[in-house]
Motif scaffolding. Structure first.
Motif, short mmCIF file in Angstrom:
data_model
loop_
_atom_site.label_atom_id
_atom_site.label_comp_id
_atom_site.label_asym_id
_atom_site.label_seq_id
_atom_site.Cartn_x
_atom_site.Cartn_y
_atom_site.Cartn_z
N GLU A 61 4.87 -3.03 -5.14
CA GLU A 61 3.75 -2.27 -5.69
C GLU A 61 3.66 -2.56 -7.18
OE1 GLU A 61 2.34 2.01 -4.50
OE2 GLU A 61 3.78 2.17 -6.15
N LYS A 99 -2.14 2.11 6.01
CA LYS A 99 -1.13 3.08 5.55
C LYS A 99 -1.26 3.40 4.07
CE LYS A 99 3.81 3.97 5.15
NZ LYS A 99 5.18 3.61 5.57
N TYR A 100 -1.40 2.37 3.23
CA TYR A 100 -1.33 2.59 1.78
C TYR A 100 -2.70 2.77 1.12
CZ TYR A 100 3.59 1.30 2.11
OH TYR A 100 4.92 1.26 2.43
N LYS A 102 -4.48 0.69 -0.39
CA LYS A 102 -4.50 -0.03 -1.67
C LYS A 102 -4.77 -1.51 -1.38
CE LYS A 102 -1.11 2.96 -4.02
NZ LYS A 102 -0.80 3.86 -2.90
#
Length: 287
Positions: A61, A99-100, A102
């Motif tokens: 990340e 899920k994220y 992003k």
């Protein structure tokens, strides 16, 4: 014993993440803000149809320069040929995005020994229309000429020489240049051991080749000569020590298992061998 390629690559790239991006994806490197880097936990995905489980290799990340939002860099090492790999990359991308929530930057590292023209996209289309065109970044190590990297004082370059395109006749020169790179970079001992262990996993010289290497290093006229020789001797001594330790461990294991077969209790074995009862149990379990 089989090699856990994914674990080795994950440890290497996680330790030298910025160096990896800088070396192989310089344009991407210009945009990433490396002051904001965190490694996410492993993701395990199940392919219900095939009945197999896949573990995502590395998730990082980070941020892009001048932007507030986070992005996730997904790096996947592929150590064997798999025709359906582009589809798997798309499935990973979809599930990670779900899920994220992003932006995901997908990177595939092909590290097997054959030279192929790997696809970098997964497409889905019909005679009546185009549905999907998913693309990912790729690095095909075997297509890289190792000599193009030996002037790079980059630890990733040094380690990955072992997976690049070299011939059998170049193995001694390959290791010599790897050692010279280690000396020039002056890394701490832990990082040096990581690089050396990675390289030796994939390029293990024969005794004859090691002798040739030492002769060639002895004939070097550069100031690195003594340092490279010291490095060779240091790792030879460590290999001998590891061999002795393993030999002693195997010897003790044989003794403990023999005593157990004769009906001796764990407590008695521990008292006679100066081992703890837990150590005796471990030796008995590792048959």
């Amino acid at each position: 014993m089989s090699i856990d390629h994914d674990r080795l690559f994950k440890q290497l790239i996680q330790t030298f993440f910025e160096e990896f991006i800088a070396l192989f994806f310089p344009t991407m490197h210009e945009h990433i803000d490396f002051r904001h880097v965190s490694f996410l936990s492993e993701e395990l995905f199940t392919d219900v149809t095939a009945g197999e489980k896949y573990r995502v290799d590395l998730l990082v990340e980070t941020k892009l320069k001048g932007e507030d939002g986070l992005v996730i860099v997904h790096i996947e090492n592929q150590s064997y040929v798999q025709p359906s790999f582009p589809e798997r990359m798309f499935i990973y991308f979809s599930r990670l995005l779900e899920k994220y929530r992003k932006p995901i930057v997908p990177i595939a590292v092909f590290s097997y020994d054959t030279i192929r023209n790997e696809r970098s996209a997964f497409t889905l289309q019909f005679p009546f229309g185009h549905v999907l065109d998913f693309r990912f970044f790729t690095l095909e190590l075997r297509k890289q000429n190792w000599r193009n990297y030996i002037r790079q004082d980059n630890p990733i370059a040094a380690a990955l020489l072992s997976k690049m395109g070299y011939t059998e006749s170049e193995r001694v020169e390959l290791k010599k240049q790897f050692l010279r790179m280690l000396v020039r970079m002056e890394l701490d001992e832990a990082k040096q051991r990581l690089l050396f262990g990675f390289f030796e996993t994939y390029v293990k010289l024969s005794d004859e080749e090691e002798q040739q290497l030492r002769r060639e290093v002895s004939e070097m006229e550069t100031k690195e000569k003594e340092q490279v020789l010291e490095l060779i001797i240091s790792y030879e001594q460590r290999a001998l020590e590891r061999g002795r330790e393993e030999g002693m461990k195997q010897g003790m294991k044989h003794i403990v298992q023999t005593m157990a077969r004769k009906g001796m209790s764990i407590q008695n074995i521990a008292s006679m061998t100066d081992l703890t009862e837990e150590e005796v149990k471990q030796l008995l379990e590792n048959k």
